[in-house]
Design an enzyme around this catalytic site. Structure first.
Site, short mmCIF file in Angstrom:
data_model
loop_
_atom_site.label_atom_id
_atom_site.label_comp_id
_atom_site.label_asym_id
_atom_site.label_seq_id
_atom_site.Cartn_x
_atom_site.Cartn_y
_atom_site.Cartn_z
N ASP A 476 1.02 -1.66 -0.13
CA ASP A 476 -0.07 -0.13 0.13
C ASP A 476 1.13 1.82 -0.13
O ASP A 476 2.61 1.39 0.24
CB ASP A 476 -0.68 0.09 1.67
CG ASP A 476 -1.94 0.69 1.14
OD1 ASP A 476 -2.26 1.65 0.59
OD2 ASP A 476 -3.20 0.66 1.76
N ASP A 546 -11.08 1.69 -2.98
CA ASP A 546 -11.14 1.44 -1.49
C ASP A 546 -12.75 1.47 -1.86
O ASP A 546 -13.83 0.98 -0.22
CB ASP A 546 -11.03 2.77 -0.46
CG ASP A 546 -9.26 2.11 0.44
OD1 ASP A 546 -9.30 1.10 -0.78
OD2 ASP A 546 -9.34 2.60 0.91
#
Ligand code: GLA
Length: 728
Positions: A476, A546
């Site tokens: 990430d 997301d």
């Protein structure tokens, strides 16, 4: 594929369906003549307009300024008369700026060279050729190689540029873009992929007007906001018709992509590293390689462009051994628990997941340091014993005992001010002298332009991966770059940090791929802020967004799939109400939309309603049944909710045209709506296909040209899959 016609001084680059032609004006200036449908006639030099006023420098030196300002060049330079966008801007040791490139020689190689330290397309099983045009500026001692590579099985032309200092003095590169395309054509529209966090890569289309219109990123990553993709299309271009000139950058940092319509109705399209914040000090003998740009021309609309990109990336960019493999169905605990989990909770999820056929548990953020919220511990990649008292190895073994593989989340590029690492090495964060650092998500960015930082972090994360049987890493990157400076590089090299940072990220991921060849790597950046061709060189999949709301996902996945293969799109089934929109959608729809990506779950499987959990085995069976089709097939966009406001539809067809899977989503139940009429694509018109679950057989021509009707349903957010199998 690549020829030089000496008589006409013409370079021809041919792909399966397209041609790209370069000429030499006055035998010296590389000029762009043609890009489009296949055209093999080399008698086209007149298109450079060297016979027209304002004439070429050889004919009339006093008109050189106007020549430079109108000439369709292969690579524009600043300072000697081309006032349109420059690709190259060089400052000498005396501080003067001006550069003019003249052709010196060329080579045609039977290979596709790799760029050192950068993601780079490769030939794979296909034949490849590369044209290298060597150009020089003798006055400042600069050597520039313009590179064009092609593969026998693709319509792509891959361009890159290398710049070398052959002089005795240093040179400063103020900008080095990677590709320039001058076209003697007007009336284009431009298509780009615009977004924000949780709504990445929406398709945007606008006319190209006089002047410059650009997209780009100066955030140190390719970004949520704009993707490094730009297409110029002729008016009316749709999925099946129209001319498309596309560029996609094989790079994950700052970029500029621009279309400029000039006074003579010509378009200049450029792509490369964004000049904002960029400067490169080129000492004598040093060379700078600008990343690759993929150029794609389609005479058959956007659909053809898309399928060419998908094939290109699956066969010539993504190196992972998982590229052509079914990925394990995973369950990720982020939205299930956020930071609030422990070994017991994860094992409970794994047990329940195993019963449903889920194949891997991914432990997301919060397992290291003392990270109970996002305000600490990045940089301290050691297990939090409060959450995992028996350590990582023991947890992994317990999860494996449930029958699942194990994956882990990391954010290797970041450092929390509240971390052991920061206390030991505050200078490891990017920072500007004397200035208080700018925090984002309560974290700083590590200075990956420095070797000791790259090595230090790599050592930590590789130790974690070695410490247990880890099958998957989610890499990430949750904030953008600010305070891009350090106390290490010389003042004249501070402008190199953005790019050196990317080289550091690439080096770490290269080492990961090399040291752990069986590891499945998924890139991610606060959702989908680094969904680009650069990252695909290292990871076969990237977290798309997301936002897992299937309605929002329609446009996110439509935009992403315009360029990037479905096999690369990280897509999960979420819980409801959805955590980004608050919307509640049927479990079936969440599953059927996620099936067009890598597929997995992101919910607390121990807590969801029984009737939802009961659907999981069926969804996973569908994944196993259809994944090869989705992963390897040809993608066709049939209808877009973005355009019609009611429904969305796309399909994947196998390469042998023996089967096809159509996904249809009725987003809204419009009152008094009749059945939806859709026409399929990509089938064999002469074959017969049965719609699975029925006795209905249709010819490919009927399905494609006449179409079928899909009944309207009561209620919003309803999806269905239609699977067609060839019967004869
Ligand atoms: C990013 C990712 C999420 C999750 C969180 C954890 O936002 O996109 O999927 O991993 O970070 O902090």
């Amino acid at each position: 594929m690549i020829h030089y016609d000496e008589k006409n001084q013409i370079f021809q680059i041919h792909t399966k369906n397209t041609s790209y032609v370069i000429g030499l004006a006055d035998g010296a200036y590389p000029g762009h003549i043609y890009y489009g449908r296949k055209m093999e006639d080399a008698r086209c030099g007149f298109l450079m307009r060297t016979e027209e006023a304002p004439f070429t420098p050889a004919v009339c030196k006093r008109e050189k300024a106007s020549f430079a300002d109108t000439f369709s060049t292969e690579y524009s330079t600043w300072g000697v008369g081309d006032f349109r966008e420059s690709c190259l801007d060089v400052r000498t040791a005396e501080g003067q700026r001006g550069c003019e490139l003249r052709y010196q020689s060329h080579r045609i190689l039977d290979e596709k060279p790799q760029l050192p330290g950068l993601p780079s397309l490769f030939a794979g099983k296909s034949k490849a050729q590369t044209l290298e045009l060597l150009c020089t500026d003798e006055v400042i001692g600069l050597e520039v190689v313009l590179r064009y590579s092609v593969f026998e099985d693709s319509d792509a032309i891959i361009r890159s540029v290398s710049v070398k200092n052959k002089s005795e003095k240093p040179l400063a590169l103020e900008r080095v873009l990677s590709a320039c395309l001058d076209m003697d054509q007007n009336g284009f529209e431009m298509i780009s992929l615009h977004g924000a966090w949780a709504r990445e890569r929406g398709i945007v289309r606008r006319p190209v007007a006089y002047g410059k219109q650009s997209i780009g990123s100066v955030r140190g990553e390719s970004s949520h906001q704009e993707n490094p993709f730009l297409a110029l299309v002729t008016p009316g271009t749709n999925q099946e018709m129209g001319e498309v000139y596309a560029m996609n950058f094989v790079y994950s940092g700052n970029f500029l992509a621009q279309a400029e319509l000039s006074q003579f109705d010509r378009v200049r399209m450029v792509m490369g590293i964004h000049p904002q914040g960029f400067a490169w000090h080129l000492a004598p003998g040093e060379c700078f390689d600008a990343p690759e740009v993929v150029c794609m021309y389609s005479a058959e609309g956007l659909g053809k462009m898309t399928r060419e990109f998908h094939d290109l990336y699956r066969n010539h960019l993504i190196r992972s051994r998982y590229t052509h493999q079914k990925r394990p169905v995973l369950i990720n605990n982020w939205e299930a628990t956020y930071f609030n989990f422990n070994e017991e909770k994860l094992v409970a999820i794994a047990k329940e997941a195993a019963k449903c056929g889920i194949e891997m548990l991914v432990m997301d953020d919060g397992w290291f340091g003392k990270r109970n919220s996002d305000n600490s511990s990045l940089g301290d990649w050691t297990v939090d014993k409060a959450k995992l008292p028996n350590g990582l190895h023991s947890l992994v073994e317990k999860v494996k005992d449930c029958g699942l593989k194990f994956g882990i989340w990391m954010e290797p590029e970041m450092i929390s001010p509240d971390s052991e690492l920061y206390r030991a090495h505050p200078d490891w964060a990017l920072h500007l002298n004397e200035r208080e650092g700018t925090q984002g998500r309560e974290q700083f960015v590590l200075d990956l332009s420095r070797k000791e930082v790259v090595d230090g972090i790599y050592e930590q994360i590789s130790a974690v991966i070695r410490s247990a049987d880890i099958s998957y890493v989610k890499w990430d990157m949750n904030r953008q770059l600010t305070d891009v400076g350090n106390a290490v590089l010389a003042p004249e090299r501070q402008g190199e940090i953005y790019h050196r940072y990317m080289l550091g990220v690439y080096e770490m991921q290269e080492r990961l791929c090399h040291d752990f060849p069986d590891l499945l790597l998924e890139n991610c950046s606060g959702g989908g802020a680094r969904f680009d061709a650069g990252m695909l060189y290292y990871s076969p999949q990237i977290w798309c967004s997301d936002d897992m709301d299937p309605v929002e996902r329609l446009s996110i996945q439509e935009g992403t799939a315009l360029v990037y293969p479905l096999s690369t799109m990280g897509a999960h089934v979420c819980d409801c109400p959805n955590h980004t929109t608050g919307r509640t959608t049927p479990f079936q729809t969440r599953g059927e939309v996620a099936l067009s990506g890598t597929f997995g779950y992101e919910l607390d499987i121990t807590k969801i309603a029984e009737e939802e959990r009961a659907q999981i085995p069926g969804q996973i069976a569908a994944y196993h049944k259809y994944n090869e089709l989705v992963r390897e097939g040809d993608y066709y966009r049939i209808a877009s909710f973005r355009e019609n406001g009611v429904y969305d539809c796309w399909m994947s067809t196998s390469k042998d045209k023996k089967e096809a899977l159509v996904t249809f989503v009725q987003v809204f139940a419009k009152p008094n709506q009749k059945s939806f009429h859709i026409r399929l694509q990509g089938l064999d018109p002469n074959a017969e296909y049965r719609l699975e679950g029925t006795e209905n057989v249709y010819s490919g021509s009927l399905l494609m040209y006449a179409g079928i009707l899909i009944p309207r349903e009561m209620g919003d957010f309803k999806s269905r899959l239609l699977h067609f199998n060839r019967v004869c």
